[in-house]
Design an enzyme around this catalytic site. Structure first.
Site, short mmCIF file in Angstrom:
data_model
loop_
_atom_site.label_atom_id
_atom_site.label_comp_id
_atom_site.label_asym_id
_atom_site.label_seq_id
_atom_site.Cartn_x
_atom_site.Cartn_y
_atom_site.Cartn_z
N ASN A 207 -97.27 -36.61 -18.48
CA ASN A 207 -96.60 -37.68 -19.21
C ASN A 207 -95.33 -37.21 -19.92
O ASN A 207 -94.90 -37.81 -20.90
CB ASN A 207 -97.56 -38.34 -20.21
CG ASN A 207 -98.81 -38.87 -19.54
OD1 ASN A 207 -98.73 -39.48 -18.48
ND2 ASN A 207 -99.96 -38.59 -20.13
N ARG A 208 -94.77 -36.14 -19.43
CA ARG A 208 -93.52 -35.57 -19.96
C ARG A 208 -93.64 -35.13 -21.42
O ARG A 208 -92.64 -35.05 -22.13
CB ARG A 208 -92.37 -36.58 -19.81
CG ARG A 208 -92.08 -36.97 -18.35
CD ARG A 208 -91.71 -35.73 -17.54
NE ARG A 208 -91.28 -36.05 -16.19
CZ ARG A 208 -92.03 -35.87 -15.09
NH1 ARG A 208 -93.28 -35.43 -15.21
NH2 ARG A 208 -91.54 -36.14 -13.90
N LEU A 209 -94.86 -34.81 -21.84
CA LEU A 209 -95.07 -34.30 -23.20
C LEU A 209 -95.02 -32.77 -23.17
O LEU A 209 -96.00 -32.09 -23.50
CB LEU A 209 -96.39 -34.82 -23.77
CG LEU A 209 -96.52 -36.35 -23.83
CD1 LEU A 209 -97.88 -36.75 -24.40
CD2 LEU A 209 -95.39 -36.95 -24.68
#
Length: 230
Positions: A207-209
Protein backbone atom coordinates in the site's frame (compact mmCIF):
# COMPACT_ATOMS: atom_id res chain seq x y z
CA UNK A 1 1.12 -14.98 -52.57
CA UNK A 2 1.65 -11.46 -51.19
CA UNK A 3 3.50 -11.13 -47.91
CA UNK A 4 0.89 -10.13 -45.31
CA UNK A 5 3.16 -10.45 -42.24
CA UNK A 6 3.40 -7.19 -40.25
CA UNK A 7 6.62 -5.26 -40.63
CA UNK A 8 9.21 -5.87 -37.95
CA UNK A 9 9.11 -2.19 -37.02
CA UNK A 10 5.31 -2.22 -36.56
CA UNK A 11 4.54 -2.13 -32.79
CA UNK A 12 1.28 -3.99 -33.42
CA UNK A 13 3.33 -7.02 -34.49
CA UNK A 14 4.05 -7.69 -30.80
CA UNK A 15 0.50 -7.12 -29.56
CA UNK A 16 -0.98 -4.19 -27.62
CA UNK A 17 1.43 -1.71 -26.16
CA UNK A 18 1.94 -2.17 -22.39
CA UNK A 19 0.27 0.38 -20.14
CA UNK A 20 2.77 1.66 -17.53
CA UNK A 21 -0.08 3.09 -15.44
CA UNK A 22 -1.35 -0.44 -14.81
CA UNK A 23 2.02 -1.77 -13.64
CA UNK A 24 2.36 -2.02 -9.88
CA UNK A 25 3.83 -4.30 -7.25
CA UNK A 26 2.71 -4.95 -3.68
CA UNK A 27 5.97 -5.11 -1.77
CA UNK A 28 6.05 -7.52 1.16
CA UNK A 29 8.93 -6.87 3.51
CA UNK A 30 9.84 -6.71 7.16
CA UNK A 31 9.54 -3.20 8.65
CA UNK A 32 12.73 -1.16 8.85
CA UNK A 33 13.03 0.22 12.39
CA UNK A 34 15.39 2.83 13.74
CA UNK A 35 16.59 0.48 16.48
CA UNK A 36 17.89 -2.00 13.89
CA UNK A 37 20.12 0.52 12.10
CA UNK A 38 23.90 0.51 12.37
CA UNK A 39 25.64 3.45 14.01
CA UNK A 40 26.83 4.89 10.68
CA UNK A 41 25.39 4.85 7.17
CA UNK A 42 28.44 3.12 5.70
CA UNK A 43 28.05 0.26 8.20
CA UNK A 44 24.36 0.02 7.31
CA UNK A 45 25.23 0.09 3.60
CA UNK A 46 27.73 -2.75 4.07
CA UNK A 47 24.97 -4.81 5.73
CA UNK A 48 22.44 -4.16 2.98
CA UNK A 49 25.01 -4.61 0.22
CA UNK A 50 25.92 -8.05 1.59
CA UNK A 51 22.23 -8.97 1.60
CA UNK A 52 21.83 -7.75 -2.00
CA UNK A 53 24.76 -9.93 -3.07
CA UNK A 54 23.41 -12.94 -1.15
CA UNK A 55 20.00 -12.44 -2.78
CA UNK A 56 21.63 -12.96 -6.17
CA UNK A 57 20.90 -9.54 -7.67
CA UNK A 58 22.44 -8.85 -11.06
CA UNK A 59 25.23 -6.31 -10.57
CA UNK A 60 24.27 -5.14 -7.08
CA UNK A 61 27.13 -2.64 -7.34
CA UNK A 62 25.38 -0.83 -10.24
CA UNK A 63 24.39 2.68 -9.20
CA UNK A 64 22.86 5.67 -10.93
CA UNK A 65 25.07 8.76 -10.66
CA UNK A 66 23.38 12.14 -11.01
CA UNK A 67 25.51 15.22 -11.67
CA UNK A 68 24.68 18.77 -12.72
CA UNK A 69 26.30 21.74 -14.37
CA UNK A 70 26.91 24.86 -12.28
CA UNK A 71 23.66 26.33 -13.68
CA UNK A 72 21.68 23.27 -12.56
CA UNK A 73 21.27 21.20 -15.76
CA UNK A 74 21.27 17.57 -14.56
CA UNK A 75 22.44 14.36 -16.20
CA UNK A 76 22.38 10.73 -15.08
CA UNK A 77 24.07 7.46 -16.00
CA UNK A 78 24.71 4.05 -14.46
CA UNK A 79 28.22 3.17 -13.28
CA UNK A 80 29.67 0.43 -11.10
CA UNK A 81 30.68 0.95 -7.49
CA UNK A 82 34.25 -0.30 -7.11
CA UNK A 83 34.99 0.41 -3.45
CA UNK A 84 33.36 1.71 -0.29
CA UNK A 85 34.63 2.39 3.19
CA UNK A 86 34.04 4.72 6.10
CA UNK A 87 34.89 7.69 3.88
CA UNK A 88 32.39 7.00 1.11
CA UNK A 89 31.77 5.39 -2.28
CA UNK A 90 34.29 5.10 -5.15
CA UNK A 91 33.82 4.70 -8.88
CA UNK A 92 36.18 5.19 -11.83
CA UNK A 93 35.69 7.05 -15.08
CA UNK A 94 37.21 9.23 -17.79
CA UNK A 95 37.76 12.63 -16.17
CA UNK A 96 37.01 14.26 -19.55
CA UNK A 97 33.57 12.58 -19.82
CA UNK A 98 30.37 14.50 -19.17
CA UNK A 99 30.17 13.35 -15.56
CA UNK A 100 33.86 14.04 -15.05
CA UNK A 101 33.68 17.62 -16.33
CA UNK A 102 30.43 18.29 -14.47
CA UNK A 103 31.90 17.03 -11.20
CA UNK A 104 34.99 19.18 -11.74
CA UNK A 105 32.77 22.25 -12.03
CA UNK A 106 30.12 21.23 -9.49
CA UNK A 107 31.09 18.50 -6.98
CA UNK A 108 27.57 17.98 -5.65
CA UNK A 109 26.32 14.53 -6.63
CA UNK A 110 23.62 11.96 -5.91
CA UNK A 111 23.82 8.16 -6.07
CA UNK A 112 20.99 5.64 -6.31
CA UNK A 113 21.29 1.89 -5.78
CA UNK A 114 18.04 0.47 -7.32
CA UNK A 115 17.67 -2.96 -5.74
CA UNK A 116 14.13 -3.48 -7.04
CA UNK A 117 13.94 -7.26 -6.72
CA UNK A 118 14.34 -7.01 -2.94
CA UNK A 119 12.23 -3.83 -2.69
CA UNK A 120 15.11 -1.68 -1.51
CA UNK A 121 16.88 1.48 -2.56
CA UNK A 122 19.83 3.39 -1.15
CA UNK A 123 19.96 7.09 -2.04
CA UNK A 124 23.07 9.15 -1.33
CA UNK A 125 23.75 12.87 -1.58
CA UNK A 126 27.24 14.24 -1.11
CA UNK A 127 30.29 15.71 -2.76
CA UNK A 128 32.84 14.17 -5.13
CA UNK A 129 36.61 14.46 -5.09
CA UNK A 130 39.25 12.66 -7.11
CA UNK A 131 41.05 9.76 -5.44
CA UNK A 132 44.84 9.70 -5.43
CA UNK A 133 46.76 8.60 -8.52
CA UNK A 134 48.16 5.73 -6.46
CA UNK A 135 44.63 4.49 -5.70
CA UNK A 136 43.67 4.87 -9.35
CA UNK A 137 46.75 2.95 -10.53
CA UNK A 138 46.15 0.16 -8.02
CA UNK A 139 42.60 -0.33 -9.27
CA UNK A 140 43.56 0.03 -12.95
CA UNK A 141 45.94 -2.92 -12.59
CA UNK A 142 43.04 -5.15 -11.48
CA UNK A 143 41.01 -4.44 -14.62
CA UNK A 144 40.96 -6.98 -17.46
CA UNK A 145 43.45 -6.23 -20.21
CA UNK A 146 40.66 -5.33 -22.64
CA UNK A 147 39.12 -2.87 -20.21
CA UNK A 148 42.50 -1.19 -19.74
CA UNK A 149 42.75 -0.71 -23.51
CA UNK A 150 39.16 0.52 -23.64
CA UNK A 151 40.00 3.33 -21.21
CA UNK A 152 42.48 4.62 -23.81
CA UNK A 153 40.40 3.91 -26.92
CA UNK A 154 37.26 5.83 -25.92
CA UNK A 155 37.04 9.61 -25.75
CA UNK A 156 34.07 9.13 -23.48
CA UNK A 157 30.98 11.31 -24.06
CA UNK A 158 32.42 12.92 -27.19
CA UNK A 159 30.81 12.45 -30.62
CA UNK A 160 32.29 9.78 -32.91
CA UNK A 161 31.51 9.24 -36.59
CA UNK A 162 31.23 5.42 -36.64
CA UNK A 163 31.68 2.37 -34.45
CA UNK A 164 34.50 1.30 -36.78
CA UNK A 165 36.46 4.37 -35.68
CA UNK A 166 36.25 3.15 -32.08
CA UNK A 167 37.14 -0.47 -32.88
CA UNK A 168 40.06 0.65 -35.05
CA UNK A 169 41.44 2.70 -32.16
CA UNK A 170 41.06 -0.32 -29.89
CA UNK A 171 42.77 -2.66 -32.40
CA UNK A 172 45.68 -0.25 -32.74
CA UNK A 173 46.10 -0.23 -28.97
CA UNK A 174 45.83 -4.03 -28.79
CA UNK A 175 48.67 -4.29 -31.31
CA UNK A 176 50.76 -1.82 -29.32
CA UNK A 177 50.00 -3.44 -25.96
CA UNK A 178 49.36 -7.16 -26.52
CA UNK A 179 48.06 -9.40 -23.75
CA UNK A 180 50.68 -9.58 -21.01
CA UNK A 181 52.12 -6.15 -21.87
CA UNK A 182 51.76 -3.49 -19.18
CA UNK A 183 49.24 -0.82 -20.19
CA UNK A 184 49.99 2.64 -18.74
CA UNK A 185 47.29 4.32 -16.68
CA UNK A 186 45.61 7.04 -18.78
CA UNK A 187 46.27 10.48 -17.26
CA UNK A 188 42.67 11.47 -18.03
CA UNK A 189 41.17 8.46 -16.23
CA UNK A 190 40.69 7.84 -12.50
CA UNK A 191 38.45 7.56 -9.51
CA UNK A 192 36.00 9.74 -7.64
CA UNK A 193 35.15 9.26 -4.00
CA UNK A 194 31.69 10.43 -2.96
CA UNK A 195 31.68 11.67 0.63
CA UNK A 196 28.08 11.33 1.86
CA UNK A 197 26.10 14.10 3.49
CA UNK A 198 22.85 12.11 3.60
CA UNK A 199 22.18 8.40 3.03
CA UNK A 200 18.59 7.18 2.79
CA UNK A 201 17.61 3.53 3.21
CA UNK A 202 14.28 2.82 1.49
CA UNK A 203 12.34 -0.38 2.17
CA UNK A 204 9.20 -1.04 0.14
CA UNK A 205 5.93 -2.17 1.77
CA UNK A 206 2.35 -2.87 0.83
CA UNK A 207 0.00 0.00 0.00
CA UNK A 208 2.98 2.28 -0.59
CA UNK A 209 3.58 2.63 3.16
CA UNK A 210 7.32 2.38 2.66
CA UNK A 211 10.00 2.87 5.29
CA UNK A 212 12.44 5.69 4.57
CA UNK A 213 15.18 6.21 7.15
CA UNK A 214 17.78 8.84 6.35
CA UNK A 215 21.14 9.45 8.00
CA UNK A 216 22.12 13.13 8.04
CA UNK A 217 25.68 14.27 8.75
CA UNK A 218 25.89 16.52 11.81
CA UNK A 219 29.67 16.85 11.82
CA UNK A 220 32.78 14.74 11.25
CA UNK A 221 31.83 11.13 12.04
CA UNK A 222 28.50 12.17 13.60
CA UNK A 223 25.06 11.28 12.24
CA UNK A 224 21.42 11.75 13.11
CA UNK A 225 18.58 9.62 11.72
CA UNK A 226 15.22 10.91 10.55
CA UNK A 227 12.18 9.08 9.22
CA UNK A 228 10.58 10.40 6.03
CA UNK A 229 7.04 10.02 4.81
CA UNK A 230 6.88 7.60 1.87
Amino acid sequence: MPNTAPAASDPSAEGPLPDPAAMREQYRSEPLAEKTLAATPMEQFAHWFQQAVTAGLDEPNAMVVATATPDGRPSTRTVLLKAYDGDGFVFFTNYESRKGTELAANPHVSLLFPWHSIARQVIVTGTAARVSRAETAAYFRTRPHGSQLGAWASNQSRPIATREELTTAYDDLAARYPEGEKVPVPPHWGGFRITPETVEFWQGHQNRLHDRLRYVSTGPGAWSVERLNP
